[in-house]
Every structure is written in C-alpha cells, then in structure tokens.
Design an enzyme around this catalytic site. Structure first.
Site, PDB file in Angstrom:
ATOM      1  N   LYS A   1       1.690 -10.279  -4.241  1.00 41.14           N
ATOM      2  CA  LYS A   1       2.508 -10.172  -3.027  1.00 41.14           C
ATOM      3  C   LYS A   1       2.199 -11.313  -2.074  1.00 41.14           C
ATOM      4  CE  LYS A   1       3.770  -6.222  -1.137  1.00 41.14           C
ATOM      5  NZ  LYS A   1       3.632  -4.923  -0.400  1.00 41.14           N
TER       6      LYS A   1
ATOM      7  N   ARG B   1       8.088   3.670  -6.116  1.00 45.39           N
ATOM      8  CA  ARG B   1       8.698   2.587  -5.339  1.00 45.39           C
ATOM      9  C   ARG B   1       9.607   1.799  -6.248  1.00 45.39           C
ATOM     10  NH1 ARG B   1       4.785  -1.469  -2.069  1.00 45.39           N
ATOM     11  NH2 ARG B   1       4.211  -2.040  -4.174  1.00 45.39           N
TER      12      ARG B   1
ATOM     13  N   SER C   1       3.249   2.731   6.264  1.00 42.96           N
ATOM     14  CA  SER C   1       2.410   1.544   6.044  1.00 42.96           C
ATOM     15  C   SER C   1       2.116   0.852   7.366  1.00 42.96           C
ATOM     16  CB  SER C   1       3.120   0.549   5.126  1.00 42.96           C
ATOM     17  OG  SER C   1       3.355   1.116   3.868  1.00 42.96           O
TER      18      SER C   1
END
Lengths: 213, 213
Positions: free
Chosen positions: A140, A42, A111
C-alpha cells in the site's frame, strides 16, 4: 452472533490481489482453521453481485465456526447477508449514517490514521477502531504515514474503545502491541499472501497466547 | 416524495466523465430547469464519502423541484440520504435484496439488455425497467448489443411495467419510442456532455410534448 472481546484478537482483512488466485473464501477458511477470530471482507474491484455472493458464502462458513463477518464499506451488503458488522474508512459512509442503517446490534469499526481523526465524532460513534498503519507497507504505497509503536501507543491512549492495530503487522509485533493495550491485530498480507494461511494465523495466535494467555 | 408516472418521462443518468469538469449537481440542476423529471446518480469512481455528499446535495436541490432522486447500485447510500429509489444493473444487488433493505415505498429500477433477463425473477420484482441499449454508444464500447427499435419493442411487450428506453437516445428517437410504449427515456451523454444541459433537456421534453401531450 454473540460478540465478545476475544473476537478482536486476530482479524483477517481480505485482499483479492494478494490471494495468488485462490478464492477469498478458501484463504479465509484456512485462516480460521489457524485461529483467525474475525474476518473483514474488503472488495474494491468486484461487482456488487460478486461481492454479495462472496459475502453470503463466507457468512455461512464463518457462522459454523462462531467467527464474525465484517463487511468493508458496504452497509447494504452487510444488511443483505446478515453480516455482524461494517468497517468504514475515513472516505466511506460516516459512522452515524451506518449506525442509522444497521442499528445498535451490529458492530461498526472505523479506520484511524492520526490524532485529528481520533478527535472527531466518527471515532466516538464507532464500536472499535483500527489504528494504523503500524509499519510501512509495500503493498500500500499510498497509505498514511506509519505510526510505529510510539504513534500507535499515543493514539491508543486517546480512547477507551477496543483497538485493533493494523499495517504490516507480523507475529513478532504482538508482544509490544499487547503491552500498549491493543485489543487485537488486523492482518492483511501476512495471512492473505501466505502459502499456508492456517500456519500464518497460528503464528499470530501463538504470539498472543504467550503474551495475553 | 409522491411518485407518479410522469416522473419517468425524462430521466437523467449522471456520468462524471462526460461532465467536462462541471459538478454533477450543476449539470443536473441545469437539466432540471430544462425539464428532466427524474435523476439517477451513478458514481463508479468517487469514494463512498464523496458519493454520499453529492447525493445529499442533489437530494436537497431536487426535492425543491419535485424531482425524484434515484441512486445507482448503493442501497445504503439511498437510505442514508432519503433518496426516492435505487437503480440496479444485472451485476448489482438482486432486486429482492434491495427491496428487503429499502421497503415497498422506494422505487427499484432494473437494467435489462435481453429477453432472457426479462424472464428472470429480478425483472418481476422491479418497479420499472430500463431497457437498452437502443443505439450503439461510443462512450460505452463494452455495452451489450444494441437493440434497435425492433428489439426494444419486443422486450417492451414482455412486461406491463413502466419502461425507460436507454442507450444513445436523441430527441428524434422519442416519437418511435412513444409509439412502442416507452414510459420515458433515460439519457446520459446527450445531456451530461451538452454544453447547455438545459437546452438539451428541453429538446427531449419538446419531442415528448409533440407526441404524448
């Protein structure tokens, strides 16, 4: 490469910001030594050129170890480097669009953060689902509401597809997740940020071994 | 759609930050009314999902007007929406990788800022080259050194491919660029930021008409 369900066991999701200046390739390879079974690359800040070069380097190394490489978001990069799949979030390409690009033989992961997303066409078209976040995550702060084990179990029962739990997961969570039917766990900070990524991965594998054999 | 050299005449390159809150689709369509012959959709901040939705909307509208749509950087999005081509910069996917993904029938454009890049494999593999910046640009303070007309002419003479001049270009620049062999101009702020994008595009077309017929 041939894919089997054991590849879902322990997926490392890369995050450059957590790598303490080490290269993603270095951290990923040390994690593979410790038992990571799948790597999702990612990249949210690198240039496309840097992303593809990193993906190529990772693909070469992971292939030698029989570990599939999944590319986050960029189906074009996945195709260009011959990666084993693409993982998309709810704001990336629709799964059907990715399928049209990568064909039936590459994995597509999606996701999922809530029940409504689970009911959509995208979830039905994906090969596996990443369900989370399980826990609150300090790295996050803008993430979706944590599901907890109860929320994870509820979403997991809505599908027969392979499911990875994600979001602040530690080895201690593995027994409960196995019980709730997780096919594996996806880990970011617990491995990316670890001083010893190999030992961190090994701790997850040991927890799986104790539960799932 | 069938592509011919007249499509290079006036290329609008989008920039959301210059659109004064108008949608890119709105600005692009008004610019097409004024004579834009090609649109390159460039998105550096939107999510992939928003990018693809915008590309789909633009593709539908531009097709009705026979105007090709080129996607910046993302070959996967270009394929997913059936765009007419992909434009890459020096830090995007290599041209050969894009060619392998999109095949021989989609256009591939490449940005060139100096003679060294012009000598590389990528330049030889592209269908057209965007050469610039011609002028200093206040909206891109990190851009490469401006070439001026002399620098543009020097690079232009290194290739027989179609060449678009880019970088702060105004209608007044068109006569000199035609003389130096430009196939067209690529315009960002002079159209994107214009209160009347249609009139702005028309001014470029009028300059071309006076020079090149």
């Amino acid at each position: 490469m041939p894919f089997d369900p054991s590849h879902y066991r322990l997926c490392l999701v890369t995050d450059r910001g957590l790598a303490h200046g080490r290269s993603l390739v270095e951290v990923a390879m040390r994690a593979v030594m410790g038992g990571v079974t799948m790597v999702q690359l990612r990249e949210k800040v690198a240039t496309t050129r840097a992303f593809i070069e990193e993906a190529r380097a990772l693909k070469r190394l992971l292939s030698d170890h029989g570990v599939p490489l999944i590319i986050n978001d960029r189906a074009d990069i996945a195709l260009a480097v011959g990666a084993d799949g693409v993982h998309v979030g709810q704001t990336d390409l629709p799964v059907a669009a990715v399928r049209a690009l990568v064909g039936p033989d590459r994995l597509i992961g999606l996701s999922i953060t809530d029940a409504e997303q689970m009911g959509r066409e995208d979830a039905g078209a994906a090969d596996y689902l990443g369900i989370g976040p399980l826990h609150p995550q300090k790295t996050k702060p803008d993430a979706a509401t944590p599901l907890g084990f109860g929320g994870f179990a509820k979403l997991r029962r809505m599908t027969t597809k392979p499911v990875l739990a994600i979001g602040g997961i530690k080895p201690d969570d593995v027994p409960m997740l196995v019980e709730e039917g997780a096919s594996g766990v996806a880990v970011v900070s617990a491995i990316m940020a670890a001083e010893d990524p190999e030992a961190a991965a090994r701790a997850f594998r040991a927890a799986w071994a104790a539960e799932a054999g």
